[in-house]
Design a protein around this motif. Structure first.
Motif, PDB file in Angstrom:
ATOM      1  N   PHE A   1      58.110  77.252 110.376  1.00 44.47           N
ATOM      2  CA  PHE A   1      56.865  76.629 110.796  1.00 44.47           C
ATOM      3  C   PHE A   1      56.068  76.275 109.555  1.00 44.47           C
ATOM      4  CE2 PHE A   1      58.131  79.188 114.406  1.00 44.47           C
ATOM      5  CZ  PHE A   1      58.008  78.273 115.443  1.00 44.47           C
TER       6      PHE A   1
ATOM      7  N   THR B   1      63.822  79.155 112.700  1.00 47.83           N
ATOM      8  CA  THR B   1      62.814  78.102 112.711  1.00 47.83           C
ATOM      9  C   THR B   1      61.802  78.344 111.602  1.00 47.83           C
ATOM     10  OG1 THR B   1      63.032  77.904 115.109  1.00 47.83           O
ATOM     11  CG2 THR B   1      61.077  76.911 114.118  1.00 47.83           C
TER      12      THR B   1
ATOM     13  N   THR C   1      58.290  81.920 109.357  1.00 50.17           N
ATOM     14  CA  THR C   1      59.554  81.751 110.074  1.00 50.17           C
ATOM     15  C   THR C   1      59.571  82.592 111.343  1.00 50.17           C
ATOM     16  OG1 THR C   1      60.630  83.561 108.898  1.00 50.17           O
ATOM     17  CG2 THR C   1      60.852  81.367 107.957  1.00 50.17           C
TER      18      THR C   1
ATOM     19  N   ARG D   1      54.173  72.371 112.338  1.00 55.75           N
ATOM     20  CA  ARG D   1      55.420  71.823 112.879  1.00 55.75           C
ATOM     21  C   ARG D   1      56.533  72.841 112.679  1.00 55.75           C
ATOM     22  NH1 ARG D   1      54.894  67.364 116.029  1.00 55.75           N
ATOM     23  NH2 ARG D   1      53.341  66.013 115.112  1.00 55.75           N
ATOM     24  N   GLY D   2      57.385  72.937 113.667  1.00 51.47           N
ATOM     25  CA  GLY D   2      58.536  73.817 113.556  1.00 51.47           C
ATOM     26  C   GLY D   2      59.784  73.013 113.244  1.00 51.47           C
TER      27      GLY D   2
END
Length: 165
Positions: free
Chosen positions: A49, A47, A43, A58-59
């Motif tokens: 990840f 966000t 994180t 990917r976030g």
């Protein structure tokens, strides 16, 4: 106590950035357990990840609109108002119902993120994200919202029936 719950609902909205960060940490923890079929996660703020493959991450951002804050805050506000204006409600039952509804909504939102991550992992961003985020995720959260609110009112407002001899 009613004022405390009311202010907690408003305070949750005010402090929604901290709640979104906690949601991201929870999602990363769930992904890192390995039980959900997701690769390791980390994180940064709000966000998460997620490692989609050995070469792709990917976030997923917990925006205010996608956070459970705006699902849980009304429950707290309603509980506070009920406690102040409806004197016949049991504080114990109201607290339990509020806690149960809040946990249910938080868990549903976490499940939604896991579902989105799984769809993106298996079908890509172009196909998996719109279906899982906009359609299925919305259905999941709306269903959880319905169940949580109905459960809240049933738990708070039901009366004990006298035992028939």
């Amino acid at each position: 106590m009613g004022l405390v719950l009311f202010l907690a609902g408003l305070g949750t909205v005010y402090a929604q950035d901290a709640v979104r960060k906690a949601e991201a940490e929870t999602a990363a923890f769930l992904a890192n357990t390995g039980y959900l079929g997701l690769n390791p996660a980390d994180t940064l703020g709000s966000t998460v990840f997620l490692q989609m493959s050995p070469v792709e991450a990917r976030g997923f951002i917990f925006t205010p609109e996608c956070s459970s804050v705006f699902l849980i805050a009304p429950v707290l506000v309603i509980a506070g108002v009920m406690l102040v204006f409806y004197r016949r409600v049991s504080v114990k039952r109201l607290t339990g119902a509020t806690l149960a509804s809040g946990i249910m909504l938080y868990a549903a939102n976490q499940l939604r993120l896991v579902m989105i991550a799984q769809f993106v992992k298996h079908w890509g961003v172009a196909d998996g994200y719109p279906l899982s985020h906009r359609v299925l995720g919305s259905i999941l959260v709306l269903g959880a919202l319905l169940v949580a609110y109905v459960s809240f009112f049933v738990l708070v407002c039901r009366r004990r029936r006298p035992v028939q001899p």
